[in-house]
Design an enzyme around this catalytic site. Structure first.
Site, PDB file in Angstrom:
ATOM      1  CG  ASP A  62      48.946  36.470  78.234  1.00  0.00           C
ATOM      2  OD1 ASP A  62      49.098  35.463  78.953  1.00  0.00           O
ATOM      3  OD2 ASP A  62      47.882  36.695  77.601  1.00  0.00           O
ATOM      4  CG  ASP A 101      50.826  33.761  75.838  1.00  0.00           C
ATOM      5  OD1 ASP A 101      50.196  32.989  75.092  1.00  0.00           O
ATOM      6  OD2 ASP A 101      50.837  33.660  77.076  1.00  0.00           O
ATOM      7  CE  LYS A 131      50.476  30.010  76.127  1.00  0.00           C
ATOM      8  NZ  LYS A 131      49.243  30.751  76.459  1.00  0.00           N
ATOM      9  CD  GLU A 133      44.570  32.760  77.147  1.00  0.00           C
ATOM     10  OE1 GLU A 133      43.394  33.108  77.396  1.00  0.00           O
ATOM     11  OE2 GLU A 133      45.537  33.086  77.858  1.00  0.00           O
ATOM     12  CD  GLU A 200      46.081  28.138  82.807  1.00  0.00           C
ATOM     13  OE1 GLU A 200      46.489  28.579  81.712  1.00  0.00           O
ATOM     14  OE2 GLU A 200      46.129  28.798  83.865  1.00  0.00           O
TER      15      GLU A 200
HETATM   16  O1  KIV Z   1      50.869  33.237  79.993  1.00  0.00           O
HETATM   17  C1  KIV Z   1      51.337  32.180  80.440  1.00  0.00           C
HETATM   18  O2  KIV Z   1      52.355  32.157  81.143  1.00  0.00           O
HETATM   19  C2  KIV Z   1      50.644  30.953  80.102  1.00  0.00           C
HETATM   20  C3  KIV Z   1      51.042  29.700  80.823  1.00  0.00           C
HETATM   21  C4  KIV Z   1      50.562  29.726  82.221  1.00  0.00           C
HETATM   22  C5  KIV Z   1      50.594  28.496  80.096  1.00  0.00           C
HETATM   23  O3  KIV Z   1      49.778  30.964  79.293  1.00  0.00           O
END
Ligand code: KIV
Length: 283
Positions: A62, A101, A131, A133, A200
């Protein structure tokens, strides 16, 4: 113009006709001590280049909100935008595993939304995994998706969707209490079924401890050299994003200079009547 010669790696991959990297293959890489290489991409041509260069994972991050859309944060990115970009990337990826994401409020808003939106990224977008968070607060979502065979990459430490809670993009886990919490988050995410975890913006030593504690691979960004793999944002790596330059970013090319030079030569050729010439038209 002749095409530039392909690198030995690209030729080797073609000869071997390598199949898609799989989730079990990534776990095996950790067992074998082989580093995992991850790069973000957001569209077909750049995803194709990343794939042909042998990336293990292409992440449709994202971060596209910042590096493609020019927004201040990732918060405005929508599910429809993620599906749109994921589809372009998945079309290009012949070998890399595509992870997409889950944008802000696509999973925070409840279990049903999590399932529906992860399903969209896999079914409509063509991602092999999603993915999101967060730590202990989202293990119920990780567990649910894993139960439905939807692989989840977790993401802890500096989590950009929490920019307002963190008060900026700041390194996390510097105090003993925060570090303990991040280790616990990582363990619980692994137990919930995450197949890998992005670390991160945290101290190198903490990322090392987490990487040594977990069975699943850790993918670092701003987390030092001891993770099981590394991710970079493509626009950072290529020198295309220049608004700021975090310490952990290594720029491998200066695409800004290359593009500006090409655009300005084009402009000058048109203005001076050098382009197009007779041969660049039709009889
Ligand atoms: O959104 C993204 O590109 C990320 C990476 C920086 C891990 O979450």
């Amino acid at each position: 113009m002749r095409n530039p010669p392909e690198s030995a790696d690209i030729q080797k991959n073609k000869i071997m006709n390598k199949k898609h990297i799989t989730v079990p293959a990534l776990l095996k890489k950790k067992e074998d001590g082989e580093k995992i290489v991850v790069l973000t991409a957001y569209d077909f041509p750049f995803a194709k280049l990343a794939d042909e260069a042998g990336m293990d994972i292409i992440l449709v991050g994202d971060t596209l909100g910042i590096v493609v859309q020019g927004q201040e944060s990732t918060l405005p990115v929508t599910m429809d935008q993620m599906v749109y970009h994921t589809r372009m990337v998945a079309r290009a990826a012949k070998q890399a595993l595509v992870v997409a994401d889950m944008p802000f409020m696509s999973y925070q808003s409840g279990m049903e939304d999590t399932l529906k939106n992860a399903g969209r990224l896999m079914k409509e977008g063509g991602a092999a995994a999603v993915k999101f968070e967060g730590g202990v607060g989202i293990t119920d979502r990780v567990e649910m998706l894993s139960r439905y065979d939807m692989p989840v990459m977790a993401h802890i430490g500096l989590t950009p969707q929490s920019v307002h809670r963190m008060g900026g993009y700041k390194v996390q886990g510097r105090s003993a209490g925060q570090a303990r919490q991040l280790i616990d988050d990582a363990k619980q995410l692994e137990s919930a079924g995450a197949f890998s975890i992005v670390l991160e913006g945290m101290p190198n030593a903490l990322a090392k401890t987490i990487s040594e504690t977990l069975r699943i691979p850790t993918i670092g960004i701003g987390a030092g050299p001891h993770c099981d793999g590394q991710v970079l944002v493509m626009h950072d790596l290529l020198g295309l994003f220049t608004r700021f330059h975090p310490k952990f970013v290594r720029r491998y090319a200066d695409f800004t200079a290359i593009a500006k030079e090409a655009f300005s030569r084009y402009g000058s050729d048109v203005r001076t009547g050098k382009f197009p010439n007779e041969a660049e038209g039709y009889e």
